[in-house]
Design an enzyme around this catalytic site. Structure first.
Site, PDB file in Angstrom:
ATOM      1  N   LEU A  28     -77.207  82.581  37.303  1.00  0.00           N
ATOM      2  CA  LEU A  28     -78.457  81.847  37.490  1.00  0.00           C
ATOM      3  C   LEU A  28     -78.156  80.586  38.301  1.00  0.00           C
ATOM      4  O   LEU A  28     -77.154  79.919  38.046  1.00  0.00           O
ATOM      5  CB  LEU A  28     -79.059  81.479  36.133  1.00  0.00           C
ATOM      6  CG  LEU A  28     -79.466  82.657  35.235  1.00  0.00           C
ATOM      7  CD1 LEU A  28     -79.825  82.170  33.829  1.00  0.00           C
ATOM      8  CD2 LEU A  28     -80.659  83.414  35.840  1.00  0.00           C
ATOM      9  N   GLU A  37     -85.350  76.470  28.787  1.00  0.00           N
ATOM     10  CA  GLU A  37     -85.907  77.654  29.453  1.00  0.00           C
ATOM     11  C   GLU A  37     -85.192  78.902  28.942  1.00  0.00           C
ATOM     12  O   GLU A  37     -85.816  79.919  28.648  1.00  0.00           O
ATOM     13  CB  GLU A  37     -85.770  77.492  30.980  1.00  0.00           C
ATOM     14  CG  GLU A  37     -86.789  78.278  31.804  1.00  0.00           C
ATOM     15  CD  GLU A  37     -86.638  79.772  31.704  1.00  0.00           C
ATOM     16  OE1 GLU A  37     -87.666  80.461  31.492  1.00  0.00           O
ATOM     17  OE2 GLU A  37     -85.517  80.271  31.839  1.00  0.00           O
TER      18      GLU A  37
HETATM   19  N1  FOL Z   1     -86.162  85.003  32.131  1.00  0.00           N
HETATM   20  C1  FOL Z   1     -86.273  83.678  32.000  1.00  0.00           C
HETATM   21  N2  FOL Z   1     -87.462  83.141  31.712  1.00  0.00           N
HETATM   22  N3  FOL Z   1     -85.203  82.883  32.142  1.00  0.00           N
HETATM   23  C2  FOL Z   1     -83.983  83.403  32.418  1.00  0.00           C
HETATM   24  O1  FOL Z   1     -83.022  82.644  32.540  1.00  0.00           O
HETATM   25  C3  FOL Z   1     -83.822  84.801  32.556  1.00  0.00           C
HETATM   26  N4  FOL Z   1     -82.602  85.370  32.818  1.00  0.00           N
HETATM   27  C4  FOL Z   1     -82.531  86.690  32.922  1.00  0.00           C
HETATM   28  C5  FOL Z   1     -83.670  87.466  32.773  1.00  0.00           C
HETATM   29  N5  FOL Z   1     -84.862  86.925  32.529  1.00  0.00           N
HETATM   30  C6  FOL Z   1     -84.954  85.586  32.406  1.00  0.00           C
HETATM   31  C7  FOL Z   1     -81.212  87.369  33.191  1.00  0.00           C
HETATM   32  N6  FOL Z   1     -80.064  86.536  33.007  1.00  0.00           N
HETATM   33  C8  FOL Z   1     -78.561  85.392  29.265  1.00  0.00           C
HETATM   34  C9  FOL Z   1     -77.855  85.113  30.433  1.00  0.00           C
HETATM   35  C10 FOL Z   1     -78.364  85.502  31.659  1.00  0.00           C
HETATM   36  C11 FOL Z   1     -79.574  86.181  31.746  1.00  0.00           C
HETATM   37  C12 FOL Z   1     -80.280  86.442  30.586  1.00  0.00           C
HETATM   38  C13 FOL Z   1     -79.769  86.048  29.349  1.00  0.00           C
HETATM   39  C14 FOL Z   1     -78.024  84.968  27.939  1.00  0.00           C
HETATM   40  O2  FOL Z   1     -76.849  84.725  27.792  1.00  0.00           O
HETATM   41  N7  FOL Z   1     -78.888  84.852  26.908  1.00  0.00           N
HETATM   42  C15 FOL Z   1     -78.573  84.505  25.518  1.00  0.00           C
HETATM   43  C16 FOL Z   1     -78.729  83.014  25.243  1.00  0.00           C
HETATM   44  C17 FOL Z   1     -77.772  82.164  25.967  1.00  0.00           C
HETATM   45  C18 FOL Z   1     -77.893  80.675  25.649  1.00  0.00           C
HETATM   46  O3  FOL Z   1     -78.581  80.286  24.684  1.00  0.00           O
HETATM   47  O4  FOL Z   1     -77.310  79.908  26.400  1.00  0.00           O
HETATM   48  C19 FOL Z   1     -79.594  85.197  24.608  1.00  0.00           C
HETATM   49  O5  FOL Z   1     -79.260  85.335  23.420  1.00  0.00           O
HETATM   50  O6  FOL Z   1     -80.695  85.517  25.068  1.00  0.00           O
END
Ligand code: FOL
Length: 183
Positions: free
Chosen positions: A22, A29
């Site tokens: 990202l 967010e």
């Molecule tokens: N939609 C939105 N609104 N924001 C985003 O950043 C996003 N990112 C993606 C898809 N839709 C999105 C794809 N990229 C994680 C990392 C990259 C990613 C999506 C999710 C991730 O690591 N998520 C973890 C939380 C991480 C944290 O709290 O720092 C999770 O449990 O969802």
């Protein structure tokens, strides 16, 4: 009928990523992403998140698979995902549709969230199953190498669970928008 909910964050120039990560760091967010994709009405069901293989690779290993969600990964080659629980690899959209329509599996999941990247979003937007797009509009241009597809035939709607107004983190403004298929 299946219902696809898409979720994405995009810059003013519609960018969503750069070098398989990202282009911004927006903690609240990302918390919104987690909450929207995780939350279920039934505590015995999970949501399905569908992503492409590059998006899977972009997720930090400590969040792989995305917790409390059933992770579906689309990849042309067969992936070695044996080590993971709640992860399913697929080599075609047809195989994904077959699994989502399986009566036994239907009892296990609530919502379907499409989480990228570009080609996965494009397929979902063009599908008859496209229901809503939860798009975070980041009010700044970023240098990106991957972009959210153009879309039409939607109307903006409100969802009571989505925070309203302009948000700001690290000097970057953004707004949570919800668009619904108007066809
Ligand atoms: N939609 C939105 N609104 N924001 C985003 O950043 C996003 N990112 C993606 C898809 N839709 C999105 C794809 N990229 C994680 C990392 C990259 C990613 C999506 C999710 C991730 O690591 N998520 C973890 C939380 C991480 C944290 O709290 O720092 C999770 O449990 O969802």
């Amino acid at each position: 009928m299946l219902k696809f909910n898409l979720i994405a964050a995009a810059s003013q120039n519609r960018g969503i990523g750069k070098n398989n990560t990202l282009p911004w760091k927006l903690k609240a967010e990302m918390n919104y992403f987690s909450k929207m994709t995780e939350t279920t009405k039934s505590n015995s069901k999970k949501n399905v998140v569908i992503m492409g293989r590059r998006t899977w690779d972009s997720i930090p290993s400590k969040y792989q698979p995305l917790p409390n969600r059933i992770n579906f990964i689309l990849s042309k080659s067969k992936l070695d995902l044996e080590q993971f629980h709640d992860v399913c690899g697929f080599t075609s959209w047809n195989d994904i549709y077959d699994k989502l329509n399986d009566n036994k599996f239907k009892e296990e999941y609530e919502q379907i969230w499409i989480i990228g990247g570009s080609s996965i979003y494009k397929h979902a937007l063009e599908s008859k199953y496209f229901y809503r797009l939860y798009l975070t509009e980041i009010k700044k241009e970023f240098d990106c190498d991957t972009f959210f597809p153009t879309f039409s035939n939607v109307k903006e709607v409100s969802d009571p669970v989505v925070p309203q107004g302009i948000h700001e983190e690290n000097g970057i403004e953004y707004e949570f928008k919800v668009y619904q298929n108007a066809l």
